[in-house]
Motif scaffolding. Structure first.
Motif, mmCIF file in Angstrom:
data_model
loop_
_atom_site.group_PDB
_atom_site.id
_atom_site.type_symbol
_atom_site.label_atom_id
_atom_site.label_comp_id
_atom_site.label_asym_id
_atom_site.label_seq_id
_atom_site.Cartn_x
_atom_site.Cartn_y
_atom_site.Cartn_z
ATOM 1 N N ALA A 153 0.699 -1.137 0.013
ATOM 2 C CA ALA A 153 -0.049 -0.097 -0.041
ATOM 3 C C ALA A 153 0.802 1.304 -0.190
ATOM 4 C CB ALA A 153 -0.870 0.057 1.235
ATOM 5 N N GLN A 154 2.198 1.236 0.368
ATOM 6 C CA GLN A 154 2.899 2.390 0.774
ATOM 7 C C GLN A 154 3.514 2.766 -0.914
ATOM 8 O OE1 GLN A 154 3.518 -0.787 1.360
ATOM 9 N NE2 GLN A 154 5.700 -1.084 2.188
ATOM 10 N N ALA A 155 3.314 1.938 -1.841
ATOM 11 C CA ALA A 155 4.014 2.206 -3.186
ATOM 12 C C ALA A 155 3.490 3.479 -3.830
ATOM 13 C CB ALA A 155 3.617 1.080 -4.181
ATOM 14 N N ARG A 156 4.529 4.259 -4.327
ATOM 15 C CA ARG A 156 4.159 5.677 -4.780
ATOM 16 C C ARG A 156 4.932 5.687 -6.341
ATOM 17 N NH1 ARG A 156 1.456 5.135 -1.243
ATOM 18 N NH2 ARG A 156 0.710 6.520 0.494
ATOM 19 N N ALA A 157 4.288 6.562 -7.154
ATOM 20 C CA ALA A 157 5.053 6.673 -8.494
ATOM 21 C C ALA A 157 5.918 7.629 -8.530
ATOM 22 C CB ALA A 157 4.118 7.128 -9.477
ATOM 23 N N TRP A 158 7.058 7.476 -8.840
ATOM 24 C CA TRP A 158 8.285 8.341 -8.902
ATOM 25 C C TRP A 158 8.976 8.170 -10.273
ATOM 26 C CZ3 TRP A 158 13.845 8.015 -9.211
ATOM 27 C CH2 TRP A 158 14.469 9.420 -9.021
ATOM 28 N N VAL A 159 8.830 9.114 -11.516
ATOM 29 C CA VAL A 159 9.361 9.080 -12.603
ATOM 30 C C VAL A 159 10.626 9.657 -12.533
ATOM 31 C CG1 VAL A 159 9.244 9.705 -14.858
ATOM 32 C CG2 VAL A 159 7.121 9.045 -13.744
ATOM 33 N N ALA A 160 11.820 8.909 -12.932
ATOM 34 C CA ALA A 160 13.281 9.717 -13.057
ATOM 35 C C ALA A 160 13.104 10.637 -14.126
ATOM 36 C CB ALA A 160 14.245 8.521 -13.299
ATOM 37 N N GLY A 161 14.097 11.654 -13.766
ATOM 38 C CA GLY A 161 13.928 13.068 -14.561
ATOM 39 C C GLY A 161 14.547 12.866 -15.636
ATOM 40 N N VAL A 162 14.652 13.733 -16.457
ATOM 41 C CA VAL A 162 15.558 13.831 -17.698
ATOM 42 C C VAL A 162 16.237 15.214 -17.775
ATOM 43 C CG1 VAL A 162 13.631 15.176 -19.026
ATOM 44 C CG2 VAL A 162 15.405 13.759 -20.601
ATOM 45 N N ASP A 163 17.721 15.136 -18.094
ATOM 46 C CA ASP A 163 18.678 16.130 -18.297
ATOM 47 C C ASP A 163 18.196 17.061 -19.370
ATOM 48 O OD1 ASP A 163 20.583 18.027 -18.356
ATOM 49 O OD2 ASP A 163 22.375 16.396 -18.049
ATOM 50 N N THR A 164 17.654 18.130 -19.248
ATOM 51 C CA THR A 164 16.960 18.936 -20.246
ATOM 52 C C THR A 164 18.087 19.913 -20.849
ATOM 53 O OG1 THR A 164 15.915 20.416 -18.667
ATOM 54 C CG2 THR A 164 14.577 18.746 -19.616
#
Length: 357
Positions: A153-164
């Motif tokens: 239940a403690q899972a959360r979405a975290w999308v790794a970033g991109v070097d813009t």
């Protein structure tokens, strides 16, 4: 914050997870945090098999405990489920230290490919690994939803970033033709970036009946056979990141034929370079960029390709800016579990740094 990151995957490996962790550490430092990375190079270790993408620390427990105590962190993040990850998990539970973890290495699929272990077995083991974590960071909302349904239940979405900054549109010219040893190429230029492996559906790209030129950046076990089967494709192999950014910016469309559950870094890198994306409507892409004008998602990849060519490069770039690293790092810090350092009176505070072997 003093942030301790424990990872079995680190340089000299260069796959997506290592790149994401190194970029995260760089951004955390830029934001004034003090990250410290504990990786296999700090311990007696052996090289892991190539398909695993990590080195294997040998009996790291005692040395790891010492380093974790010396670090006196405000937060602990266990990034992988290898020998170091399991050792760090045991230490945290024994010491009463809360921690966060990450589920983003596709380890069950790698173990099936490398050791023929059934995915349900390894998935169950990983759920056991992550269950004590205060937060489990998943690579996409779809993956977080699946983990929650499986009991985390403690899972959360975290999308790794991109070097813009590195991945940016070409400057000073309107030409998008890659130069160098290949010379000018016929437009439109279609690009695939990633593992050259059949399980990545790369042949869907190679079979695509579209005009212009096709480029493949990457390497993998099926490359020799595919090169023979598709001799008219330009095979660039594995490129350094700066060279890869130039190729992205020179292409007219990135074709992503995968249907996986993890957000592909290549999609965000291409968009950051102003290169629109043609892909199947996988759930992760629908959640990531499905509501933008940055990509064309269609069950017919050829139809998606034609639609992507009508997308403006400024629209593609805008689709990636929401995932720049400052924003991703801020979200990462928000999800961390802050330790009450009074619970460990023996910890000695020391300056943080990325430790080298």
């Amino acid at each position: 914050m003093k942030i301790l990151i424990v990872t079995d995957a680190w340089t000299p490996h260069t796959h997506g997870l290592v790149m994401a962790l190194t970029e995260l550490v760089r951004q955390l430092q830029a934001d004034g945090h003090e990250p410290q990375v504990l990786h296999p190079g700090l311990f007696r270790h052996r090289a892991g098999p190539g398909w695993l993408g990590m080195d294997l620390a040998l009996l790291p427990g005692r040395a790891l405990l010492r380093l974790m105590r010396e670090a006196a962190p405000d937060a602990i993040h266990i990034a992988t489920e290898g020998p170091l990850g399991w050792a760090a998990r045991r230490i945290c539970l024994a010491q009463g230290w809360g921690f966060t973890s990450a589920w983003w290495l596709r380890l069950p699929q790698r173990l099936r490919r490398g050791l023929r272990l059934p995915v349900p077995w390894t998935a169950a083991l990983l759920r056991h690994f992550h269950r004590p974590a205060q937060r489990v960071l998943a690579g996409s909302q779809a993956q977080a939803d699946a983990l929650q349904a499986a009991g985390l239940a403690q899972a959360r979405a975290w999308v790794a970033g991109v070097d813009t900054r590195l991945f940016a549109p070409a400057r000073g010219t309107s030409s998008r033709q890659p130069h160098g040893p290949l010379g000018p190429l016929a437009h439109p230029v279609s690009l695939y970036v990633g593992a050259v492996a059949l399980d990545q559906r790369v042949e869907d790209f190679l079979r695509l009946d579209v005009p212009g030129s096709k480029l493949v950046c990457g390497a993998g076990p099926d490359q020799p056979a595919l090169r023979q089967r598709y001799p008219n494709v330009h095979w660039l192999g594995f490129l350094p990141r700066a060279a890869l950014a130039a190729v992205y910016a020179s292409a007219d469309v990135l074709v992503h034929p995968g249907r996986g559950e993890e957000p592909p870094a290549t999609v965000l890198e291409a968009l950051a370079c102003g290169t629109p994306v043609a892909a199947y409507p996988a759930e992760v892409l629908l959640q990531l960029i499905g509501q933008t004008r940055a990509a064309a998602l269609h069950d017919d990849l050829r139809e998606a390709w034609h639609e992507a060519l009508r997308i403006g490069r400024h629209e593609a770039r805008a689709g990636a800016l929401r995932f720049a690293w400052p924003r991703a790092a801020e979200r990462f810090v928000h999800e961390l579990h802050r330790l009450d350092r009074r619970t460990d009176a023996t910890a000695a505070a020391t300056p943080f740094k990325i430790m080298q072997a």
